[in-house]
Design a protein around this motif. Structure first.
Motif, PDB file in Angstrom:
ATOM      1  N   GLU A 222       0.807  -0.998   0.235  1.00 38.99           N
ATOM      2  CA  GLU A 222      -0.253   0.326   0.381  1.00 38.99           C
ATOM      3  C   GLU A 222       0.727   0.637   0.003  1.00 38.99           C
ATOM      4  O   GLU A 222       0.670   2.313  -0.169  1.00 38.99           O
ATOM      5  CB  GLU A 222      -0.967  -0.265   1.520  1.00 38.99           C
ATOM      6  CG  GLU A 222      -2.088   0.814   1.032  1.00 38.99           C
ATOM      7  CD  GLU A 222      -3.062   1.150   2.847  1.00 38.99           C
ATOM      8  OE1 GLU A 222      -3.745   2.033   3.196  1.00 38.99           O
ATOM      9  OE2 GLU A 222      -3.167   0.159   3.443  1.00 38.99           O
ATOM     10  N   GLY A 225       1.830   2.464  -3.621  1.00 41.68           N
ATOM     11  CA  GLY A 225       0.458   2.555  -4.510  1.00 41.68           C
ATOM     12  C   GLY A 225       0.167   0.995  -4.650  1.00 41.68           C
ATOM     13  O   GLY A 225      -0.195   1.299  -5.917  1.00 41.68           O
ATOM     14  N   GLN A 226       0.341   0.397  -4.631  1.00 45.20           N
ATOM     15  CA  GLN A 226      -0.024  -1.348  -5.483  1.00 45.20           C
ATOM     16  C   GLN A 226      -0.878  -1.873  -4.493  1.00 45.20           C
ATOM     17  O   GLN A 226      -1.188  -2.871  -3.464  1.00 45.20           O
ATOM     18  CB  GLN A 226       1.546  -1.793  -5.253  1.00 45.20           C
ATOM     19  CG  GLN A 226       2.263  -1.602  -6.094  1.00 45.20           C
ATOM     20  CD  GLN A 226       3.364  -2.605  -6.033  1.00 45.20           C
ATOM     21  OE1 GLN A 226       4.343  -2.024  -5.241  1.00 45.20           O
ATOM     22  NE2 GLN A 226       3.087  -3.653  -5.854  1.00 45.20           N
ATOM     23  N   ILE A 227      -1.923  -0.999  -4.603  1.00 48.99           N
ATOM     24  CA  ILE A 227      -3.166  -1.244  -3.939  1.00 48.99           C
ATOM     25  C   ILE A 227      -4.086  -2.591  -3.864  1.00 48.99           C
ATOM     26  O   ILE A 227      -4.130  -3.536  -3.000  1.00 48.99           O
ATOM     27  CB  ILE A 227      -4.732  -0.533  -4.187  1.00 48.99           C
ATOM     28  CG1 ILE A 227      -3.851   0.866  -3.534  1.00 48.99           C
ATOM     29  CG2 ILE A 227      -5.534  -0.457  -2.844  1.00 48.99           C
ATOM     30  CD1 ILE A 227      -3.225   1.737  -2.624  1.00 48.99           C
ATOM     31  N   ASP A 228      -3.874  -3.435  -5.023  1.00 44.98           N
ATOM     32  CA  ASP A 228      -4.920  -4.386  -5.492  1.00 44.98           C
ATOM     33  C   ASP A 228      -3.782  -5.339  -4.668  1.00 44.98           C
ATOM     34  O   ASP A 228      -4.372  -6.684  -4.058  1.00 44.98           O
ATOM     35  CB  ASP A 228      -4.289  -4.940  -6.648  1.00 44.98           C
ATOM     36  CG  ASP A 228      -5.368  -4.034  -8.277  1.00 44.98           C
ATOM     37  OD1 ASP A 228      -6.184  -2.859  -7.084  1.00 44.98           O
ATOM     38  OD2 ASP A 228      -5.263  -3.591  -8.848  1.00 44.98           O
ATOM     39  N   LEU A 231      -4.696  -5.261  -1.385  1.00 44.58           N
ATOM     40  CA  LEU A 231      -5.724  -5.723  -0.519  1.00 44.58           C
ATOM     41  C   LEU A 231      -5.296  -7.627  -0.588  1.00 44.58           C
ATOM     42  O   LEU A 231      -6.211  -8.222  -0.221  1.00 44.58           O
ATOM     43  CB  LEU A 231      -6.820  -5.718  -1.946  1.00 44.58           C
ATOM     44  CG  LEU A 231      -9.085  -6.266  -1.752  1.00 44.58           C
ATOM     45  CD1 LEU A 231      -8.546  -5.397  -0.819  1.00 44.58           C
ATOM     46  CD2 LEU A 231      -9.137  -5.223  -2.733  1.00 44.58           C
ATOM     47  N   LEU A 254      -9.527  -0.794   2.591  1.00 44.73           N
ATOM     48  CA  LEU A 254      -9.350  -0.701   0.629  1.00 44.73           C
ATOM     49  C   LEU A 254     -10.164  -1.013  -0.508  1.00 44.73           C
ATOM     50  O   LEU A 254      -9.055  -0.671  -1.707  1.00 44.73           O
ATOM     51  CB  LEU A 254      -8.111  -2.033   0.869  1.00 44.73           C
ATOM     52  CG  LEU A 254      -6.295  -1.627   1.366  1.00 44.73           C
ATOM     53  CD1 LEU A 254      -5.290  -2.319   1.457  1.00 44.73           C
ATOM     54  CD2 LEU A 254      -5.835  -0.318   0.801  1.00 44.73           C
ATOM     55  N   ARG A 257     -10.789   1.598  -1.846  1.00 42.83           N
ATOM     56  CA  ARG A 257     -10.024   2.631  -2.263  1.00 42.83           C
ATOM     57  C   ARG A 257     -10.133   2.562  -3.272  1.00 42.83           C
ATOM     58  O   ARG A 257      -9.570   2.716  -4.677  1.00 42.83           O
ATOM     59  CB  ARG A 257      -8.903   2.444  -0.996  1.00 42.83           C
ATOM     60  CG  ARG A 257      -7.532   3.357  -2.108  1.00 42.83           C
ATOM     61  CD  ARG A 257      -6.453   3.615  -1.059  1.00 42.83           C
ATOM     62  NE  ARG A 257      -5.267   3.947  -1.501  1.00 42.83           N
ATOM     63  CZ  ARG A 257      -4.253   4.521  -1.275  1.00 42.83           C
ATOM     64  NH1 ARG A 257      -3.578   4.239   0.000  1.00 42.83           N
ATOM     65  NH2 ARG A 257      -3.397   4.839  -1.475  1.00 42.83           N
ATOM     66  N   GLN A 258     -10.171   0.723  -3.726  1.00 43.08           N
ATOM     67  CA  GLN A 258      -9.395   0.284  -4.763  1.00 43.08           C
ATOM     68  C   GLN A 258     -11.077   0.842  -6.114  1.00 43.08           C
ATOM     69  O   GLN A 258     -10.336   0.683  -6.947  1.00 43.08           O
ATOM     70  CB  GLN A 258      -9.565  -1.719  -4.485  1.00 43.08           C
ATOM     71  CG  GLN A 258      -8.780  -2.560  -5.933  1.00 43.08           C
ATOM     72  CD  GLN A 258      -9.233  -3.826  -5.414  1.00 43.08           C
ATOM     73  OE1 GLN A 258     -10.391  -4.107  -5.266  1.00 43.08           O
ATOM     74  NE2 GLN A 258      -8.603  -4.508  -6.337  1.00 43.08           N
TER      75      GLN A 258
END
Length: 457
Positions: A222, A225-228, A231, A254, A257-258
């Motif tokens: 996170e 910036g790698q939200i996927d 999660l 998250l 946010r995604q």
């Protein structure tokens, strides 16, 4: 009268155990580690470090000694030294994998194990321990403010984790193979006598994945910036611990946010506090003496005693309490480190028993030869050696924590004080919540040792 058979036995054992110390041959690793454990419980990290003798790379315990020294160095907050030990362990593991690929013979080790015990075999870190090497190496890099290198280690941890997931089917095949080579053993009796260890392992997934690695990975993903990816890891941790309120809240946050939904807090005025807590030391393996019924070629049943490793108890988790401002937060478990160790043992127990049976046959042949050529004295010497050398392989990474817990909270920016309530004692910690960042407080406690480190992600 017994000189020749005795020399034959001694030369065979020594040729195969050249890299196995007498203490390893006649004492279990769990017993030998007691001095280190006492030092760790007394917060005497220097004594704990000195209690582990790092021998040459050919020593059967070399990889294990490296990770023990690496973790203890990290507990002592000597991150540079810890990083060096873990790097050596990683390089040694790569070297062993390369040897396996080109099929370098280890006949000497096999002979030593056949005539002594499994401690004569080189200890190669099982995959679940390799995952943790990379996880703790990531923490070393975070401590050095090298987040890029820390992310590399987290990705390596995921690669090994994938191998561990893929290994499950292979392990099942291996157990089936060993069952076919049963040397006349009654496997039903073995299954009845050997502890199930289900109370240690818990769910099947707990035996494969470590929530501590997943949560740390999610935090780092996170922050990058790698939200996927973050999660995915949080959801995997939530599957392990579906009743964990912090994981559920984090997944919901998250997920929103995604999908571009409304943020759960204003990151310009508030920040996130995440506490990861490592508690106590992992439970060591026990040695279990098991009498196995084995049928001879003539159909006669005889009982033989073999020493096997097992887990017979676990240390219960005690929730961390955190007093923060006007509220009390309770830690919620995200990992039991014994679960994967016990699952790995369970996956390999049939192979261990098969090796034990082969060892019984080999030792019995040596005893008969010595009895024939050396009379009663030769028979007694062989019998005493067989009894003394029948020790279980209880090796595992023992400086790991018993469990890990999480506490998470959204707080306004600024300085604040909190108190960690651990085993009836308060430990104050001053923190500063910063905008657009996550404050990671990594807490470790064991016996008289309580320490904490702050990272901003």
């Amino acid at each position: 009268m017994f000189k020749r058979p005795f020399i034959v036995l001694l030369s065979l054992v020594l040729s195969g155990c050249a890299n196995l110390s007498l203490s390893n041959m006649f004492n279990t690793y769990s017993d030998q580690y007691q001095q280190t454990r006492i030092a760790l419980n007394s917060n005497n990290l220097e004594a704990a470090q000195l209690s582990i003798n790092l021998n040459t790379p050919s020593d059967t315990n070399y990889q294990l000694d490296l990770v023990e020294k690496g973790k203890i160095a990290q507990l002592a907050q000597n991150y540079k030294q810890s990083l060096e030990y873990f790097n050596l362990a990683i390089e040694k593991q790569k070297s062993e994998q390369l040897k396996a690929q080109i099929q370098i013979s280890k006949s000497g080790e096999q002979i030593g194990a056949l005539l002594s015990n499994d401690n004569a075999l080189a200890y190669n870190l099982p995959l679940h321990e390799q995952v943790l090497v990379h996880t703790y190496q990531a923490i070393n890099y975070l401590s050095d403010k090298n987040n890029e290198a820390a992310m590399v280690e987290i990705r390596q941890a995921h690669i090994v984790q994938s191998q561990l997931l893929q290994q499950q089917n292979l392990d099942l095949s291996a157990r089936a193979l060993s069952d076919e080579q049963n040397f006349g053993v009654d496997w039903h009796s073995v299954n009845q006598a050997y502890p199930k260890m289900d109370n240690v392992i818990g769910s099947k997934l707990n035996g494969v994945q470590n929530g501590f690695m997943l949560v740390l990975s999610a935090l780092m993903y996170e922050s990058a910036g790698q939200i996927d990816d973050a999660l995915i890891d949080l959801k995997a941790a939530l599957v392990l611990y579906p009743n964990n309120p912090y994981l559920r809240t984090e997944v919901e946050r998250l997920s929103a946010r995604q999908t571009g939904g409304k943020a759960s807090y204003n990151s310009n005025t508030h920040g996130r506090l995440v506490i990861l807590y490592e508690q106590d030391l992992i439970t060591p393996k026990d040695e279990l003496m098991l009498r196995l019924p084995i049928y001879t070629s003539s159909g006669d049943m005889r009982f033989y005693s073999v020493a096997l490793p097992t887990y017979q108890y676990i240390t219960p988790t005690r929730p961390l309490s955190v007093q923060f401002k006007d509220k009390m937060l309770q830690g919620s478990e995200i990992a039991k480190f014994n679960a994967q160790a016990a699952a790995n043992l369970k996956d390999n127990i049939s192979l261990l028993i098969t090796r034990q049976l082969g060892r019984l046959i080999a030792k019995e042949q040596v005893r008969r030869t010595m009895a024939k050529e050396g009379g009663d004295v030769g028979n007694v010497i062989a019998a005493l050696y067989n009894l003394a050398s029948e020790r279980a392989d209880t090796r595992s990474w023992l400086s790991l924590p018993n469990n890990a817990q999480i506490v998470s909270s959204i707080e306004p920016i600024g300085t604040a004080n909190l108190a960690l309530l651990i085993d009836g004692h308060q430990h104050p910690v001053s923190i500063e919540i910063k905008p657009n960042s996550t404050l990671l407080l990594l807490v470790k406690s064991n016996g008289q040792m309580v320490q904490n480190n702050i990272y901003y992600l």
